[in-house]
Design a protein around this motif. Structure first.
Motif, PDB file in Angstrom:
ATOM      1  N   CYS A 416       0.834  -1.208   0.000  1.00 14.49           N
ATOM      2  CA  CYS A 416       0.000   0.000   0.000  1.00 14.49           C
ATOM      3  C   CYS A 416       0.865   1.252   0.000  1.00 14.49           C
ATOM      4  O   CYS A 416       2.074   1.203   0.227  1.00 14.49           O
ATOM      5  N   GLY A 417       0.216   2.375  -0.228  1.00 13.17           N
ATOM      6  CA  GLY A 417       0.930   3.646  -0.246  1.00 13.17           C
ATOM      7  C   GLY A 417      -0.036   4.801  -0.305  1.00 13.17           C
ATOM      8  O   GLY A 417      -1.249   4.640  -0.091  1.00 13.17           O
ATOM      9  N   LEU A 418       0.477   5.977  -0.625  1.00 14.40           N
ATOM     10  CA  LEU A 418      -0.366   7.170  -0.660  1.00 14.40           C
ATOM     11  C   LEU A 418      -1.497   7.032  -1.667  1.00 14.40           C
ATOM     12  O   LEU A 418      -2.568   7.604  -1.473  1.00 14.40           O
ATOM     13  N   ARG A 419      -1.290   6.261  -2.726  1.00 12.22           N
ATOM     14  CA  ARG A 419      -2.346   6.098  -3.731  1.00 12.22           C
ATOM     15  C   ARG A 419      -3.545   5.359  -3.162  1.00 12.22           C
ATOM     16  O   ARG A 419      -4.651   5.455  -3.708  1.00 12.22           O
ATOM     17  N   ASN A 420      -3.365   4.598  -2.085  1.00 19.05           N
ATOM     18  CA  ASN A 420      -4.451   3.840  -1.464  1.00 19.05           C
ATOM     19  C   ASN A 420      -5.094   4.586  -0.292  1.00 19.05           C
ATOM     20  O   ASN A 420      -6.123   4.146   0.230  1.00 19.05           O
ATOM     21  N   LEU A 421      -4.481   5.678   0.141  1.00 18.82           N
ATOM     22  CA  LEU A 421      -4.975   6.416   1.308  1.00 18.82           C
ATOM     23  C   LEU A 421      -6.230   7.199   0.939  1.00 18.82           C
ATOM     24  O   LEU A 421      -6.193   8.093   0.096  1.00 18.82           O
ATOM     25  N   GLN A 422      -7.341   6.872   1.604  1.00 19.60           N
ATOM     26  CA  GLN A 422      -8.599   7.563   1.344  1.00 19.60           C
ATOM     27  C   GLN A 422      -8.769   8.797   2.219  1.00 19.60           C
ATOM     28  O   GLN A 422      -9.162   9.862   1.741  1.00 19.60           O
ATOM     29  N   ALA A 423      -8.510   8.638   3.509  1.00 18.24           N
ATOM     30  CA  ALA A 423      -8.791   9.740   4.432  1.00 18.24           C
ATOM     31  C   ALA A 423      -7.987   9.574   5.711  1.00 18.24           C
ATOM     32  O   ALA A 423      -7.571   8.462   6.073  1.00 18.24           O
ATOM     33  N   THR A 424      -7.780  10.704   6.392  1.00 22.68           N
ATOM     34  CA  THR A 424      -7.087  10.740   7.680  1.00 22.68           C
ATOM     35  C   THR A 424      -8.011  11.385   8.702  1.00 22.68           C
ATOM     36  O   THR A 424      -8.630  12.424   8.420  1.00 22.68           O
ATOM     37  N   GLY A 428     -11.335  11.409  15.589  1.00 26.48           N
ATOM     38  CA  GLY A 428     -12.593  11.031  14.942  1.00 26.48           C
ATOM     39  C   GLY A 428     -13.124  12.037  13.948  1.00 26.48           C
ATOM     40  O   GLY A 428     -14.230  11.885  13.427  1.00 26.48           O
ATOM     41  N   ARG A 429     -12.331  13.055  13.642  1.00 24.71           N
ATOM     42  CA  ARG A 429     -12.751  14.109  12.713  1.00 24.71           C
ATOM     43  C   ARG A 429     -11.899  14.038  11.453  1.00 24.71           C
ATOM     44  O   ARG A 429     -10.663  13.967  11.549  1.00 24.71           O
ATOM     45  N   CYS A 430     -12.516  14.059  10.292  1.00 24.14           N
ATOM     46  CA  CYS A 430     -11.779  13.956   9.039  1.00 24.14           C
ATOM     47  C   CYS A 430     -10.965  15.231   8.807  1.00 24.14           C
ATOM     48  O   CYS A 430     -11.521  16.325   8.693  1.00 24.14           O
ATOM     49  N   VAL A 431      -9.636  15.084   8.734  1.00 28.70           N
ATOM     50  CA  VAL A 431      -8.760  16.234   8.531  1.00 28.70           C
ATOM     51  C   VAL A 431      -8.116  16.238   7.145  1.00 28.70           C
ATOM     52  O   VAL A 431      -7.499  17.229   6.749  1.00 28.70           O
ATOM     53  N   ALA A 432      -8.243  15.132   6.419  1.00 25.09           N
ATOM     54  CA  ALA A 432      -7.715  15.074   5.051  1.00 25.09           C
ATOM     55  C   ALA A 432      -8.451  13.984   4.291  1.00 25.09           C
ATOM     56  O   ALA A 432      -8.783  12.936   4.853  1.00 25.09           O
ATOM     57  N   ARG A 433      -8.684  14.257   3.024  1.00 31.84           N
ATOM     58  CA  ARG A 433      -9.362  13.274   2.173  1.00 31.84           C
ATOM     59  C   ARG A 433      -8.792  13.366   0.756  1.00 31.84           C
ATOM     60  O   ARG A 433      -8.590  14.460   0.231  1.00 31.84           O
ATOM     61  N   ASP A 434      -8.504  12.208   0.191  1.00 32.88           N
ATOM     62  CA  ASP A 434      -8.010  12.133  -1.189  1.00 32.88           C
ATOM     63  C   ASP A 434      -6.803  13.037  -1.425  1.00 32.88           C
ATOM     64  O   ASP A 434      -6.700  13.741  -2.433  1.00 32.88           O
ATOM     65  N   GLY A 435      -5.891  13.033  -0.449  1.00 31.40           N
ATOM     66  CA  GLY A 435      -4.643  13.760  -0.624  1.00 31.40           C
ATOM     67  C   GLY A 435      -4.691  15.245  -0.352  1.00 31.40           C
ATOM     68  O   GLY A 435      -3.708  15.949  -0.625  1.00 31.40           O
ATOM     69  N   ARG A 436      -5.789  15.755   0.213  1.00 31.23           N
ATOM     70  CA  ARG A 436      -5.893  17.174   0.521  1.00 31.23           C
ATOM     71  C   ARG A 436      -6.428  17.373   1.921  1.00 31.23           C
ATOM     72  O   ARG A 436      -7.366  16.695   2.351  1.00 31.23           O
ATOM     73  N   ALA A 437      -5.855  18.316   2.651  1.00 31.15           N
ATOM     74  CA  ALA A 437      -6.362  18.666   3.969  1.00 31.15           C
ATOM     75  C   ALA A 437      -7.748  19.291   3.831  1.00 31.15           C
ATOM     76  O   ALA A 437      -8.049  19.960   2.834  1.00 31.15           O
ATOM     77  N   THR A 438      -8.581  19.080   4.840  1.00 27.01           N
ATOM     78  CA  THR A 438      -9.955  19.578   4.771  1.00 27.01           C
ATOM     79  C   THR A 438     -10.132  20.949   5.402  1.00 27.01           C
ATOM     80  O   THR A 438     -11.193  21.550   5.258  1.00 27.01           O
ATOM     81  N   THR A 439      -9.138  21.463   6.100  1.00 29.71           N
ATOM     82  CA  THR A 439      -9.280  22.790   6.704  1.00 29.71           C
ATOM     83  C   THR A 439      -9.474  23.851   5.626  1.00 29.71           C
ATOM     84  O   THR A 439      -8.881  23.763   4.542  1.00 29.71           O
TER      85      THR A 439
END
Length: 489
Positions: A416-424, A428-439
């Motif tokens: 696995c790697g960054l290409r498989n990372l969906q969200a961080t 319990g709060r989503c701070v990044a999705r699809d390689g971009r921070a949500t702030t």
């Protein structure tokens, strides 16, 4: 089931890698998060019937794993990827410090914010962050002495703290003592102000404050007084110290001689972490092992700078605790924890010519719970256990597909790697999705960083190969010249 806070989130249908030492290494199951951002419960199968919750997150079979912990990081370097690409440690550092002489507090805020969001977008939820010193030093390896570049106001440091908080990253703030910059009473007073600022509850955000530490500077110091003062502030403020040590083969005799300064000052012990530790002598390894000082390993940056390969297998066999860091964005370039794990794992196997010396499960632990342990924060982060912060990543090994799963942990670490990372998620709060921070600040951060770094480079008489304005003009030209699609009837 005892709950310390009302239920806020339930993650279901996940392939859970809890990262704990007890229990199974993985299971299909669920995880519940309270309104305080901590894990209430987790387990295999389906969640309890009484798990009424405002939010359900369906992982749909994706891997749910602990957020990575970087035990050694310099987040302010996010605008310097690719700098000095063929340099070893000292000329690479010099290239950066000459530029940072021309930066101010707001420049450091945006640089740190950008670096923190980059970590989160890449699955790193906690970091030990060496902040850029309040004094810009220009180290001369020929004389093993620092040359004073520029002294900055307090805000130069505190705004870096704000950058990690505003991004949503958990951090240990590491502050350099800068004892050679002026009278000791003034230096100690400034350091105390920075410790107080880091501990200010108004700055800690959503339980993001993980602690304060000394940015150990004996490697760069001209005399043993630096080690003595670091020990003094460690004891006065109840904090740790992480020192870069024997990182590079350059000037190695001088580096090794300075180890005795820490020994004589009484610094060795669990609260003194040794970053890099690539070229120790046998006696240094023995002293570190006897004292219980941890080592923090940066596999990717050690390779990028040609520093060498730290014999981490040897250290672990000697009983030395080991953590892992991603170091600078300017010498790791891509803050990829999966690449960092593989670089480290493969280098150790090659060094020992034995594939059995370090396993994928060992390597994953080093970059999560092991790093949390050496930082003294394993009660809060590093694994998915009840009571800890709900800091996790969702990784889909099927998109793109990594193929059949022979070993769950091995697939996660090796395939696995960054290409498989969906969200961080942090707390319990989503701070990044699809390689971009949500702030909301993410939309502005790229432009701010580019403008500020270009300005500092220009002030230092340097220019970037491609400027932000050139990229904007290219994009505008492409948009202007794009063919118009025919109107459909």
């Amino acid at each position: 089931m005892t709950r310390t806070a009302p239920l806020a989130l339930t993650v279901v249908d996940a392939l859970v890698l809890p990262g704990a030492d007890d229990g199974p290494p993985w299971y299909f199951g669920w995880l519940q998060v309270g309104t305080d951002g901590c894990i209430l419960a987790t387990g295999p199968g389906e969640p309890p019937d009484d798990a009424a919750t405002a939010t359900v997150l369906d992982a749909a079979g994706a891997i749910l794993a602990p957020g990575f912990v970087s035990a050694h990081s310099h987040l302010f370097t996010s605008g310097l990827r690719g700098i000095a690409p063929d340099a070893t440690l000292y000329p690479w550092v010099r290239s950066m410090m000459e530029l940072f002489r021309h930066t101010d507090a707001e420049d450091m805020y945006w640089s740190t914010l950008h670096g923190s969001m980059d970590f989160l977008a890449n699955g790193v939820t906690s970091a030990y962050n060496f902040m850029q010193s309040g004094v810009t030093w220009l180290y001369d390896p020929a004389t093993a002495r620092n040359v004073l570049g520029r002294v900055h106001p307090d805000e130069y440091t505190t705004r870096q703290m704000d950058g990690t908080v505003d991004a949503g990253l958990r951090a240990v703030h590491a502050i350099r003592l800068d004892d050679e910059a002026g009278p000791e009473d003034e230096v100690l007073s400034r350091f105390a102000r920075m410790v107080d600022a880091a501990r200010d509850p108004g700055r800690a955000g959503r339980d993001q404050h993980l602690g304060v530490s000394v940015m150990g500077a004996v490697q760069w110091a001209s005399g043993p007084r630096t080690a003595e003062l670091e020990v003094a502030v460690m004891r006065e403020h109840g904090i740790t110290d992480q020192a870069h040590f024997v990182e590079t083969a350059e000037g190695l005799d001088v580096q090794r001689e300075k180890f005795a300064w820490y020994e004589r000052a009484g610094a060795l012990g669990p609260d003194l972490l040794l970053g890099h530790f690539v070229h120790p002598t046998d006696s240094m390894v023995a002293a570190v092992s006897d004292a219980g000082s941890p080592v923090v390993w940066q596999p990717t940056s050690n390779g990028r700078l040609g520093s060498g390969v730290a014999d981490v297998v040897r250290y672990r066999r000697a009983g030395i605790p080991v953590g892992v860091g991603l170091d600078d964005q300017s010498c790791t370039d891509i803050s990829d924890p999966w690449a960092n794990m593989r670089q480290g794992l493969y280098a150790q196997r090659a060094l020992h010519q034995d594939a059995g010396v370090l396993s994928p499960r060992d390597m994953l632990r080093l970059h999560t719970l092991g790093s949390a342990e050496v930082l003294g924060v394993a009660d809060r982060v590093g694994s998915l256990e009840v009571g800890k912060h709900a800091d996790f990543v969702l990784v889909d090994h099927r998109s793109p597909s990594t193929g059949p799963v022979w070993d769950v942990v091995a697939t996660y670490v090796l395939a696995c790697g960054l290409r498989n990372l969906q969200a961080t998620y942090v707390g319990g709060r989503c701070v990044a999705r699809d390689g971009r921070a949500t702030t909301p600040l993410a939309a502005r951060a790229d432009a701010e960083l580019a403008e500020r770094i270009e300005r500092a480079a220009h002030a230092d008489g340097r220019s970037l190969a491609v400027t932000a304005d050139e990229l904007v003009s290219v994009a505008a030209r492409r948009s202007r010249d794009a063919p118009v699609s025919p109107r459909r009837p």
